[in-house]
Design a protein around this motif. Structure first.
Motif, short mmCIF file in Angstrom:
data_model
loop_
_atom_site.label_atom_id
_atom_site.label_comp_id
_atom_site.label_asym_id
_atom_site.label_seq_id
_atom_site.Cartn_x
_atom_site.Cartn_y
_atom_site.Cartn_z
N PRO A 130 -19.60 6.82 -17.74
CA PRO A 130 -18.28 6.85 -16.34
C PRO A 130 -17.77 8.47 -16.51
N ARG A 131 -17.44 8.76 -14.96
CA ARG A 131 -16.77 10.02 -14.87
C ARG A 131 -15.39 9.86 -14.63
N VAL A 132 -14.47 10.98 -15.08
CA VAL A 132 -13.21 11.03 -15.06
C VAL A 132 -12.59 12.62 -14.51
N ARG A 133 -12.48 13.04 -13.30
CA ARG A 133 -12.19 13.99 -13.43
C ARG A 133 -10.76 13.80 -12.23
N PRO A 134 -9.66 14.96 -11.95
CA PRO A 134 -8.41 14.87 -11.74
C PRO A 134 -8.16 15.05 -10.20
N PHE A 135 -7.35 14.24 -9.40
CA PHE A 135 -7.39 14.58 -8.27
C PHE A 135 -6.08 15.02 -7.55
N GLY A 136 -5.57 15.31 -6.16
CA GLY A 136 -4.91 15.06 -5.98
C GLY A 136 -3.76 14.39 -4.37
N THR A 137 -4.95 14.38 -3.27
CA THR A 137 -4.80 13.92 -2.57
C THR A 137 -5.07 12.28 -1.99
N ILE A 138 -3.72 12.06 -1.69
CA ILE A 138 -3.57 10.25 -1.31
C ILE A 138 -3.04 10.07 0.14
N GLU A 139 -3.49 9.27 1.09
CA GLU A 139 -2.77 9.32 2.27
C GLU A 139 -3.41 8.22 3.51
N ILE A 140 -2.27 7.56 3.36
CA ILE A 140 -2.13 6.21 4.28
C ILE A 140 -2.54 6.60 5.98
N PHE A 141 -3.52 6.08 6.62
CA PHE A 141 -4.94 6.36 7.38
C PHE A 141 -4.95 5.62 8.61
N GLU A 142 -3.86 4.73 9.71
CA GLU A 142 -5.04 3.64 10.08
C GLU A 142 -4.69 2.50 9.35
N GLY A 143 -3.75 2.42 8.48
CA GLY A 143 -3.32 1.64 7.34
C GLY A 143 -4.25 1.18 6.37
N LYS A 144 -4.87 2.46 5.97
CA LYS A 144 -5.85 2.22 4.60
C LYS A 144 -5.46 3.52 3.83
N LEU A 145 -5.54 3.37 2.44
CA LEU A 145 -5.54 4.31 1.95
C LEU A 145 -6.67 5.31 1.67
N TYR A 146 -6.81 6.80 1.97
CA TYR A 146 -7.63 7.48 1.74
C TYR A 146 -7.05 8.58 0.66
N MET A 177 1.16 -1.27 0.18
CA MET A 177 -0.25 -0.01 -0.20
C MET A 177 0.92 1.44 0.32
N GLU A 178 2.07 1.13 1.06
CA GLU A 178 3.25 2.38 0.07
C GLU A 178 3.18 2.55 -0.82
N GLU A 179 3.77 1.92 -1.74
CA GLU A 179 4.90 2.10 -3.10
C GLU A 179 3.69 2.24 -3.49
N VAL A 180 2.04 1.85 -3.77
CA VAL A 180 0.86 2.27 -3.89
C VAL A 180 0.69 4.00 -3.78
N LYS A 181 0.20 4.68 -2.92
CA LYS A 181 0.60 5.99 -2.44
C LYS A 181 1.95 6.42 -2.86
N ASN A 182 3.32 6.26 -2.58
CA ASN A 182 4.23 6.94 -2.87
C ASN A 182 3.99 7.37 -4.51
N PHE A 183 3.68 6.10 -5.14
CA PHE A 183 4.18 6.30 -6.82
C PHE A 183 2.72 7.20 -7.20
N ILE A 184 1.45 7.24 -6.84
CA ILE A 184 0.38 8.20 -6.70
C ILE A 184 1.00 9.55 -6.72
N LYS A 185 1.55 9.39 -5.03
CA LYS A 185 1.75 10.93 -4.55
C LYS A 185 3.05 11.73 -5.86
N GLU A 186 3.98 10.93 -6.53
CA GLU A 186 5.38 11.01 -7.29
C GLU A 186 4.71 12.11 -8.30
#
Length: 132
Positions: free
Chosen positions: A24-40, A1-10
């Motif tokens: 389908p609907r697609v839009r840009p986002f920028g927030t991604i974090e791990i909290f209590e072992g879950k990707l938010y 999960m950490e690897e996924v988060k780091n790649f997305i943040k980079e």
């Protein structure tokens, strides 16, 4: 999960796809974090995106690195978490959002991935999958 988060943040911005009926609907986002072992991720309850997720939590993220030779697709179900703690965590990680969102604002929404499958891709390499 950490690897996924780091790649997305980079990658900086990523694109979140939701379903709106049969469209389908697609839009840009920028927030991604791990909290209590879950990707938010974080958004606003008044946005169409949030309303679509509440009807159908199945989403997909796509992010590509700056060089354009590696990308990731993350599929899973987003689940709303109305607790104060994950909102505090997300806003602390993204202080620039504090001008638009607050922990006390009932509009502030954080969601975590459940039953997620991340697939890493690179030109000339076999895809690699991670589940969490």
């Amino acid at each position: 999960m950490e690897e996924v988060k780091n790649f997305i943040k980079e990658c900086g911005a990523y694109f979140l796809a939701t379903v709106d009926g049969d469209q389908p609907r697609v839009r840009p986002f920028g927030t991604i974090e791990i909290f209590e072992g879950k990707l938010y991720i974080q958004t606003s309850k008044v946005k169409d995106c949030s309303k679509q997720i509440q009807k159908n939590g199945k989403v997909e993220i796509c992010a590509m690195n700056a060089e354009g030779n590696k990308w990731l697709r993350l599929a899973g179900t987003l689940v709303r978490d109305d607790r104060r703690e994950p909102k505090v965590h997300m806003l602390d990680c993204y202080p620039e959002l504090k001008s638009m969102y607050s922990v006390e604002d009932p509009n502030t929404e954080v969601l975590y991935f459940k039953d997620a499958t991340a697939t890493f891709y690179a030109f000339g390499a076999a895809p690699r999958t991670v589940k969490f």
